[in-house]
Write an enzyme that holds these catalytic residues in place. Sequence first.
Site, PDB file in Angstrom:
ATOM      1  N   HIS A 296       0.813  -1.216   0.000  1.00 20.27           N
ATOM      2  CA  HIS A 296       0.000   0.000   0.000  1.00 20.27           C
ATOM      3  C   HIS A 296       0.855   1.279   0.000  1.00 20.27           C
ATOM      4  CE1 HIS A 296       0.396  -0.181   4.534  1.00 20.27           C
ATOM      5  NE2 HIS A 296       0.445   1.133   4.364  1.00 20.27           N
TER       6      HIS A 296
ATOM      7  N   ASP B 129      -0.005  -7.575   1.581  1.00 18.44           N
ATOM      8  CA  ASP B 129       0.491  -6.197   1.610  1.00 18.44           C
ATOM      9  C   ASP B 129       2.030  -6.153   1.618  1.00 18.44           C
ATOM     10  OD1 ASP B 129       0.519  -3.480   1.716  1.00 18.44           O
ATOM     11  OD2 ASP B 129      -0.272  -3.298   3.759  1.00 18.44           O
TER      12      ASP B 129
ATOM     13  N   SER C 298       4.626   2.139   8.044  1.00 17.05           N
ATOM     14  CA  SER C 298       4.290   1.023   7.163  1.00 17.05           C
ATOM     15  C   SER C 298       5.470   0.599   6.306  1.00 17.05           C
ATOM     16  CB  SER C 298       3.123   1.407   6.242  1.00 17.05           C
ATOM     17  OG  SER C 298       1.953   1.615   6.990  1.00 17.05           O
TER      18      SER C 298
END
Length: 258
Positions: free
Chosen positions: A100, A130, A205
């Site tokens: 993402h 992901d 992230s």
Amino acid sequence: MNKRWIISIILTLFICAAGVAGMFLIKGHLSDKLDQPSTILADANIETNDTIIENEDESLALKDIIQQAQKKVVKIETMDGSIGSGFLYNDMGDVITNAHVVSGVKEVTIITSDELFFTGTVIGISTDIDIALIRVDGMRGMEPLQIRTEKAELGDEVLALGSPLGLENTVTTGIISGLNRDLEIEQYFYEGLYQISAPIAPGNSGGPLLHSETGEVIGINSAASDIGTIGFSIPIMNVLSLIKSWSETPMTNLPGVE
């Protein structure tokens, strides 16, 4: 009678002389002992110093782990202003991150801990898990982070590195507070996650989750709860085969990229 009296006087004088000699002997012996350092105190000091040095070594070891790891953790920026993190996976300049973070783009800007800027090319990305891989030619030959292939256990102490809210070189600490968590966020299904107490935020992230004793990567920080200090990390061992396949055979067509 006079003879007994003389013998008594001689015995008395002998006893007094012996007493005086004994007193001087004891006094001299004690004086020497008092001048010597206490053995008990010295031993106690040695044990205390050993303990202090041991604690300092442990503290320095943790600092060393963090300092060495930060050199291999990067900030990722995309043309649309998105910010994430990543870490060096091998000596070919391949950087692991979340899908993402780089979704819909081919090239990104990589910023190292010492403020060097490189261009990175996405060479692998999943639409289900992901995970993504970026090749950064400018980082080729650099030493990567070590990967831990053993599964983490509940209570293991961990370090989360990355750039939360764009703040580079941020490190937070915590433990593995849960195992085998499943959740679904947008298009990605997360399975078998580590739940962690180390605080993470947007920008973390794609950053690494390290085992605090060895500095080895055990997970990829991917999501955080809006309530409380709960984060989620993808176990690195679950995606290593996919990452390796991208590194050996880069994708030529990326989903969502023309």
